[in-house]
Write a protein that holds these residues in place. Structure first.
Motif, PDB file in Angstrom:
ATOM      1  N   PHE A 170     -24.978  11.138  94.063  1.00 51.23           N
ATOM      2  CA  PHE A 170     -24.694  12.504  93.647  1.00 51.23           C
ATOM      3  C   PHE A 170     -24.454  13.455  94.814  1.00 51.23           C
ATOM      4  CE2 PHE A 170     -27.632  10.287  90.842  1.00 51.23           C
ATOM      5  CZ  PHE A 170     -26.775  10.098  89.771  1.00 51.23           C
ATOM      6  N   TYR A 192     -29.291  18.282  90.007  1.00 48.44           N
ATOM      7  CA  TYR A 192     -29.088  17.534  91.246  1.00 48.44           C
ATOM      8  C   TYR A 192     -30.291  17.588  92.182  1.00 48.44           C
ATOM      9  CZ  TYR A 192     -24.053  17.263  90.262  1.00 48.44           C
ATOM     10  OH  TYR A 192     -22.833  17.003  89.710  1.00 48.44           O
ATOM     11  N   TYR A 213     -22.653  17.025  94.288  1.00 49.11           N
ATOM     12  CA  TYR A 213     -23.437  18.241  94.550  1.00 49.11           C
ATOM     13  C   TYR A 213     -22.684  19.159  95.507  1.00 49.11           C
ATOM     14  CZ  TYR A 213     -27.229  21.256  96.096  1.00 49.11           C
ATOM     15  OH  TYR A 213     -28.007  22.343  96.413  1.00 49.11           O
ATOM     16  N   VAL A 221     -30.825  13.821  87.259  1.00 52.95           N
ATOM     17  CA  VAL A 221     -29.741  14.806  87.339  1.00 52.95           C
ATOM     18  C   VAL A 221     -29.455  15.398  85.970  1.00 52.95           C
ATOM     19  CG1 VAL A 221     -27.269  15.097  87.785  1.00 52.95           C
ATOM     20  CG2 VAL A 221     -28.685  13.872  89.435  1.00 52.95           C
TER      21      VAL A 221
END
Length: 192
Positions: free
Chosen positions: A33, A173, A37, A168
């Motif tokens: 992620f 996040y 992000y 998430v």
């Protein structure tokens, strides 16, 4: 597989290394992620700004891959001088700093710096953990120690991103990044 428990029982140093390596692999909770992000914070997407999204992807990929490639020279030298355990320790600490930098990033420059640090940390981790296995036990056990070590790493490396995805979706996040930092700090404690 039936020999795995004996390998852990017969060499406490190897057993603790396995705990540390497996816990560090738990840090992959947030890794899938990182780019998403950065794009979210920077306010770009592949649909609304394809050129900006592509440029950002290229910059962050270059920062990560460039750091990974160039730092191998430093990690190799450090491993030769101080051993693979020190490389494992330093790379985990640098990874923590990189993920923390991600969390406070708000510009392409800060995200590039964070990706650079994460690339450096990942490079050191891969070099140290693939070679540190050789420092334990008897020479005839090397294939079994490598099999156990790689099996544990693969299992945790597969499960952690799934857990991260749940975090998430559930908490955002940042939750996956906090979990990443917590697992790496736990691994540092085991290492030390």
């Amino acid at each position: 597989v039936k020999d795995f428990p004996a390998l852990m029982r017969d060499d406490k140093g190897f057993a603790w290394f396995m705990v540390a390596r497996t816990v560090v692999m738990g840090s992959r909770i947030g890794q899938p992620f990182l780019f998403l992000y950065a794009a979210y914070v920077l306010g770009i997407s592949a649909t609304s700004d394809p050129a900006g999204f592509g440029t950002t992807l290229a910059i962050l990929s270059f920062a990560y891959m460039g750091a990974d490639t160039v730092s191998n020279l430093v990690w190799g030298y450090l491993s030769d001088r101080q051993g693979f355990r020190s490389t494992f320790l330093y790379s985990t600490a640098i990874n923590i700093i990189g993920v923390a930098a991600m969390m406070v990033g708000n510009s392409i420059e800060t995200f590039a710096f964070a990706f650079f640090l994460i690339g450096v940390g990942q490079s050191g981790f891969m070099m140290s953990t693939s070679n540190i296995v050789l420092e334990y036990g008897h020479p005839h056990d090397v294939p079994m120690r490598m099999a156990l070590s790689n099996t544990a790493e693969g299992a945790m490396g597969s499960l952690a991103p799934l857990l991260g995805a749940g975090l998430v979706v559930w908490l955002g996040y940042e939750a996956s990044f906090y979990a990443t930092i917590v697992t790496m700090i736990a691994a540092l404690l085991v290492l030390v």
